[in-house]
Design a protein around this motif. Structure first.
Motif, PDB file in Angstrom:
ATOM      1  N   LEU A  12      -0.330   4.820   1.162  1.00 56.72           N
ATOM      2  CA  LEU A  12       0.958   4.322   1.675  1.00 56.72           C
ATOM      3  C   LEU A  12       1.654   5.410   2.499  1.00 56.72           C
ATOM      4  N   LEU A  13       1.563   6.652   2.039  1.00 54.65           N
ATOM      5  CA  LEU A  13       2.219   7.755   2.761  1.00 54.65           C
ATOM      6  C   LEU A  13       1.546   8.020   4.109  1.00 54.65           C
ATOM      7  N   LEU A  14       0.268   7.684   4.199  1.00 59.36           N
ATOM      8  CA  LEU A  14      -0.447   7.864   5.477  1.00 59.36           C
ATOM      9  C   LEU A  14      -0.323   6.640   6.377  1.00 59.36           C
ATOM     10  N   GLY A  15       0.254   5.557   5.843  1.00 54.05           N
ATOM     11  CA  GLY A  15       0.380   4.344   6.649  1.00 54.05           C
ATOM     12  C   GLY A  15      -0.908   3.549   6.719  1.00 54.05           C
ATOM     13  N   LEU A  37      18.586  -0.877  -5.905  1.00 55.95           N
ATOM     14  CA  LEU A  37      19.333  -0.047  -4.960  1.00 55.95           C
ATOM     15  C   LEU A  37      18.450   0.986  -4.271  1.00 55.95           C
ATOM     16  N   HIS A  38      17.250   1.199  -4.788  1.00 56.88           N
ATOM     17  CA  HIS A  38      16.344   2.186  -4.201  1.00 56.88           C
ATOM     18  C   HIS A  38      14.902   1.711  -4.308  1.00 56.88           C
ATOM     19  N   GLN A  39      14.142   1.953  -3.239  1.00 59.05           N
ATOM     20  CA  GLN A  39      12.680   1.856  -3.303  1.00 59.05           C
ATOM     21  C   GLN A  39      12.129   3.210  -2.882  1.00 59.05           C
ATOM     22  N   HIS A  40      11.020   3.614  -3.449  1.00 57.43           N
ATOM     23  CA  HIS A  40      10.409   4.898  -3.100  1.00 57.43           C
ATOM     24  C   HIS A  40       8.900   4.742  -2.946  1.00 57.43           C
ATOM     25  N   VAL A  41       8.336   5.630  -2.141  1.00 51.76           N
ATOM     26  CA  VAL A  41       6.877   5.802  -2.124  1.00 51.76           C
ATOM     27  C   VAL A  41       6.621   7.295  -2.274  1.00 51.76           C
ATOM     28  N   ILE A  42       5.763   7.672  -3.220  1.00 55.34           N
ATOM     29  CA  ILE A  42       5.376   9.081  -3.372  1.00 55.34           C
ATOM     30  C   ILE A  42       3.884   9.187  -3.655  1.00 55.34           C
ATOM     31  N   ARG A  48       6.274  15.985  -8.410  1.00 51.70           N
ATOM     32  CA  ARG A  48       7.130  15.103  -7.615  1.00 51.70           C
ATOM     33  C   ARG A  48       7.451  13.812  -8.361  1.00 51.70           C
ATOM     34  N   GLU A  51      10.144  14.742 -10.947  1.00 55.06           N
ATOM     35  CA  GLU A  51      11.436  14.970 -10.289  1.00 55.06           C
ATOM     36  C   GLU A  51      12.109  13.638  -9.954  1.00 55.06           C
ATOM     37  N   THR A  55      15.543  11.840 -11.768  1.00 56.14           N
ATOM     38  CA  THR A  55      16.718  11.446 -10.972  1.00 56.14           C
ATOM     39  C   THR A  55      16.986   9.955 -11.113  1.00 56.14           C
ATOM     40  N   ARG A  59      20.287   6.904 -13.025  1.00 55.94           N
ATOM     41  CA  ARG A  59      21.169   5.934 -12.362  1.00 55.94           C
ATOM     42  C   ARG A  59      20.696   4.492 -12.497  1.00 55.94           C
TER      43      ARG A  59
END
Lengths: 435, 435
Positions: A12-15, A37-42, A48, A51, A55, A59
């Motif tokens: 996903l990070l490389l597309g 309220l948030h979506q993430h890709v790691i 990471r 971390e 966070t 919330r």
């Protein structure tokens, strides 16, 4: 209740791939009344992941993960999240046996790595995966904050969500949920305006999604049990049937062609197609439905005038005086196809898909459609301009399938369509078709 | 250099739309050699935007935003990011005039709100938008950390990236960049294995993407100027041409049908189609190419045996003895279509698309293809099982278009295809086609 979506994966990070899981999970959480309220890709990197989790869990009540459950030593997400939620992992013999059996069935030996996939939470629970090897996991800390981890392959994730996670969350947010999706012909802004307060309703909820030539309205109701939720869902759906009438063509189907094939089957009818500007798209859609050979036998792609004459018997005089893009040509194409294929209903399309070929009188996006039965012919003018060739063709195919649907279901002609009987058609050499 | 992608928009958090911008930006950043370790989606909320930016700019050199540049009072992203980078905004008269002119051109008066869109950085720079109303913005703090904000609509974002942002970043990361995409027929794992170290090369780089029935290989080279980068790109591409031979069908085209239409045009040939299991898909693909009316006039969808006999002259005896899914039927379909349409090349497909209808001898996914010219006929056996109906049909259409491409380009028959001359075909009543 609030949630965050965390997709784990280098691809996903490389597309390399599109994050369709985030869209699916967002829609599902919204339907449950849970705010995202948030979506993430790691990437699958322990530091990471830790971390981000530390966070996010401050919330948000719930973290939903996709991916990161692979068998290799690099896949550290499950261990890392467990630690963040004060949990740890233990080997589940039942899961291990399932994975070993999977390898055995496909004639291989399970690599030792895959034992990792059979590790499940000590305090939390596992989410059963009947569609792949890795079970999902559910963690919950002492404050009641939760995390659920699902595998990345979309067919596994969606099935496990529907079977294992959604019921759990529905119970927590009060009762159970049921959804149904209405398929409605028309544009989003018109349908949304007419729907008004129905789209603001809290329970059941209704969300509208624009598709090519139609919209989907997803209705979700809460209930004490599934039967109750389903009944509330269907009662609320009735508002949309009352409001939009026969523009609602079906519920919970993949696409319009599935409804058309079902209706033709019910009526015992065979259809045929005569396509100019759509070049086979209507036939392609109908024959993509499994079992369509019961209702479809011949299709004609008559792109050139010569093909319209030779295969469908369109008159050279009509082509010369009215042109290929005209109500007369569309009607003759449909009637000709009906005869040539000895079908019960024939649908024809002729128009200007662009980008070239338009004139002030016949601009790009002008398409004439006709649908013929042994009793008469319907002629429909479509004005589909402003978008690209592919979009014009797709919307034209949608209008054509709608004509077949209405004829097969015994519905009246739509407002923008004129119906002529066979005696009317035959009464005039120069066909009586209004512009 | 490291980067994070931040998409701003409630419609993403609700799952109303798919985040295609994140995929595009990830691919682009990877091609520039910039590492993306995080992607995010958030709503247009000043506090949440500021919190995220302050965290992200500590760990990453560049933040790339999509969305959040709308004209309403809610759209606070631009101001918020400006403050995080020690910058502020000022009205740009040129941008304001452009926005006013846009409204004038479409017969409307610009709402006062839209002045916001003409605000640009005091210290940073604007990114010109020739495809919509809102310019992009670029901020840079004293430590050289940067943020770039682009509008959300994909056609605006991609054009502005290519025209305005990519050259800026390429210059920073040393020189300029050029990319080209090879289209190669074949499966990803086979092509990747054969490509070996080519896919590990550092500059130029090559990335492989699996598509239905083909792969795309994206090559990106760095150079002192565009000419230099382009030359390096093309020199590296030559390795793949040498390796894969004529499986590489083109570069930088939308799809195989575009190459086929171009080759037919160059040769002055007209093609036709005779489709059973694909039900019009090949015709639909070809006619989706603008200008295809020069090379395509007739298409036959012969789903039933009766249609194969009546429209294409397939012999009833062949259908009875060999079956509809046989090399003989495929060859007769192609030869019949060639005659009926008076075409230069005809392609035919007959097979079992499933999910039903398979037998041990003729399983789901077995498709016979044939391509005929006035000189002879090629017959190809395709084994396309294991996936769904739509996938089987799409891969069959790909093989069919490949046959037409090879005939039009004067290439030899592929390895899995047998070529027969017309005398060979005519020499035997029972066609000489090998299984």
């Amino acid at each position: 209740m609030t949630a965050e979506i965390i997709a784990v994966g280098t691809e996903l990070l490389l597309g390399d791939i599109l994050n369709t899981n985030a869209q699916f999970l967002s829609q599902e959480l919204a339907a449950l009344g849970i705010d995202v309220l948030h979506q993430h890709v790691i990437g699958d990197n322990a530091a990471r992941v830790a971390e981000l989790v530390n966070t996010a869990k401050q919330r948000s009540d719930l973290l939903v993960f996709s991916g990161g459950l692979g068998p290799t030593a690099d896949d550290l997400t499950k261990e890392t999240v467990a630690a963040c939620y004060g949990d740890s992992l233990t080997l589940d013999e039942e899961e291990l046996a399932k994975i070993e059996a999977f390898y055995l069935r496909t004639g291989r030996t399970m690599p030792d790595n895959n034992r990792k996939q059979a590790m499940v939470p000590v305090k939390g629970r596992k989410i059963v995966n009947d569609h792949g090897t890795a079970p999902g996991v559910w963690f919950e800390d002492e404050q009641g904050r939760c995390a659920v981890l699902l595998p990345g392959p979309p067919h596994e994730l969606t099935a496990m969500w529907n079977e294992g996670v959604r019921p759990l969350l529905a119970a927590r947010t009060g009762g159970t949920l049921h959804s149904l999706t209405l398929h409605v012909l028309g544009g989003e802004s018109d349908l949304e305006t007419r729907g008004g307060a129905l789209f603001q309703h809290e329970d059941p909820t209704a969300a509208i999604y624009a598709k090519v030539g139609e919209c989907h309205i997803r209705i979700t109701a809460r209930g004490e049990n599934d039967e109750d939720a389903k009944a509330r869902c269907e009662a609320f759906a009735q508002n949309f049937y009352d409001l939009y009438g026969d523009a609602v063509y079906d519920a919970d189907v993949p696409a319009l062609e599935y409804t058309v094939v079902r209706l033709l089957n019910e009526r015992g009818w065979v259809m045929t197609t005569a396509e100019s500007c759509t070049g086979g798209l209507v036939a392609e859609r109908v024959t993509n439905v499994a079992g369509s050979s019961e209702v479809f036998r011949f299709g004609f792609v008559t792109y050139a005038n010569e093909a319209k004459e030779k295969l469908l018997g369109v008159s050279a005089h009509t082509l010369a005086t009215e042109g290929a893009v005209s109500p007369e040509t569309a009607a003759q194409m449909a009637l000709g196809a009906l005869r040539a294929a000895d079908a019960d209903v024939a649908v024809a399309l002729t128009g200007i898909a662009g980008p070239g070929g338009g004139t002030p009188e016949k601009p790009v996006g002008l398409v004439w459609g006709a649908a013929a039965t042994r009793d008469g012919v319907w002629v429909r003018k479509m004005t589909l301009g402003r978008r690209d060739r592919d979009n014009i063709r797709r919307r034209a195919s949608q209008h054509a399938l709608d004509l077949v649907r209405r004829l097969a279901a015994g519905l009246p002609a739509p407002e923008d369509t004129t119906a002529y009987t066979i005696p009317q058609v035959e009464a005039s050499r120069t066909a009586p078709f209004a512009r």
